[in-house]
Scaffold this active site. Structure first.
Site, PDB file in Angstrom:
ATOM      1  N   TYR A  79       0.850  -1.190   0.000  1.00  0.00           N
ATOM      2  CA  TYR A  79       0.000   0.000   0.000  1.00  0.00           C
ATOM      3  C   TYR A  79       0.888   1.243   0.000  1.00  0.00           C
ATOM      4  CZ  TYR A  79      -3.737  -3.241   1.410  1.00  0.00           C
ATOM      5  OH  TYR A  79      -4.636  -4.291   1.490  1.00  0.00           O
ATOM      6  N   PRO A 116     -15.668  -5.143   1.982  1.00  0.00           N
ATOM      7  CA  PRO A 116     -16.864  -5.625   2.665  1.00  0.00           C
ATOM      8  C   PRO A 116     -18.104  -4.757   2.501  1.00  0.00           C
ATOM      9  CG  PRO A 116     -15.432  -4.522   4.220  1.00  0.00           C
ATOM     10  CD  PRO A 116     -14.682  -4.573   2.911  1.00  0.00           C
ATOM     11  N   LEU A 117     -17.936  -3.522   2.031  1.00  0.00           N
ATOM     12  CA  LEU A 117     -19.072  -2.603   2.002  1.00  0.00           C
ATOM     13  C   LEU A 117     -19.969  -2.739   0.778  1.00  0.00           C
ATOM     14  CD1 LEU A 117     -17.403   0.592   3.482  1.00  0.00           C
ATOM     15  CD2 LEU A 117     -19.322  -0.664   4.438  1.00  0.00           C
TER      16      LEU A 117
END
Length: 281
Positions: free
Chosen positions: A64, A210-211
């Site tokens: 990241y 997950p959203l």
């Protein structure tokens, strides 16, 4: 698919009791998960607010930024609050924005591990996860430096990402696995068998992305259930995952303090069995 009727708020990962609603730090980077957070001060505030709100599990990765995300977490949170688990990952080359190239060569993995230790300012990584199996390198070779790092006290627990059941079983012949992080949400359930496998084996399952709340065809029923709970669509999507299986640890990510607190409220929503079944159709 299995469901649970009694919803627990924590999951035991090794010797750590993890609050099931954690935080994924990937969004605290530049476009394409490349480069530093556009507003570093705001990004640090989000991390600090997450911990203040009760988060004790933060997910990051060497890839990241690359590297900037781990350094940001250390800058915002070190020295770490007792009980706070920082999980990181290795195994991706990042030549540019949006580019992710698996690299499972032992030398690269060793470099990832040592780099993460330095950037996170820790002596031991609580959970180190292999981003992907490299199709060009046998996973037994990839995990060699991980085994060495465990023996040296540099890594406490090991997890995998985007794997099927045979891959988990293959990796477990080399090193004990405590978690699996795969793409999974209300609208994308490709890895149902892996969720059920990890539940049976007592492994944590960490859904990334997950959203996502599913296709437009589900909007009506989600909206109705959200209205009943005075919740948002995103909160219902998270609540569905929490009810799906007791070993699921959530790591919704956001670069907004307001959105962070909205996500955290999902832990207070308990769907009925009927609501869960309706959403699961």
């Amino acid at each position: 698919m299995t469901t649970v009727t009694k919803q627990t708020h924590t999951f035991r990962l090794g010797q750590h009791e993890i609050n099931r609603l954690g935080y994924g730090a990937m969004q605290l980077t530049g476009p394409g998960v490349f480069g530093d957070a556009p507003d570093r001060g705001k990004a640090k505030k989000v991390l600090q607010e997450a911990v203040a709100a009760g988060v004790n599990f933060i997910d990051t990765a060497d890839a990241y930024g690359p590297h900037t995300n781990e350094s940001l977490i250390a800058e915002a949170l070190h020295p770490y609050k007792k009980g706070l688990i920082i999980a990181t990952k290795g195994g991706f080359n990042r030549p540019g924005p949006g580019q992710w190239i698996p690299n499972g060569t032992p030398a690269f993995i060793r470099e990832n591990i040592d780099g993460s230790l330095k950037r996170l300012k820790v002596d031991t990584i609580d959970l180190w996860q292999l981003h992907r199996f490299d199709p060009n390198v046998p996973v037994e070779e990839t995990l060699g430096p991980v085994v060495d790092a465990i023996k040296a006290g540099k890594i406490r627990h090991v997890g995998l990402s985007e794997v099927d059941v045979p891959q988990i079983e293959r990796a477990e012949k080399v090193v004990p696995i405590v978690s699996v992080q795969n793409l999974y949400n209300l609208g994308n359930r490709k890895w149902e068998k892996v969720v059920d496998y990890t539940t049976r084996q007592g492994l944590a399952f960490i859904p990334w992305y997950p959203l996502a709340s599913g296709p437009e065809s589900m909007a009506g029923k989600i909206s109705s259930i959200a209205k009943h709970h005075r919740a948002t669509t995103a909160q219902v999507a998270l609540a569905w995952l929490l009810k799906r299986s007791p070993n699921i640890l959530l790591i919704p990510g956001t670069s907004s303090v307001e959105h962070l607190h909205e996500n955290m409220q999902a832990a207070n929503i308990t769907l009925t069995d009927e609501e869960f079944d309706e959403l699961s159709k």
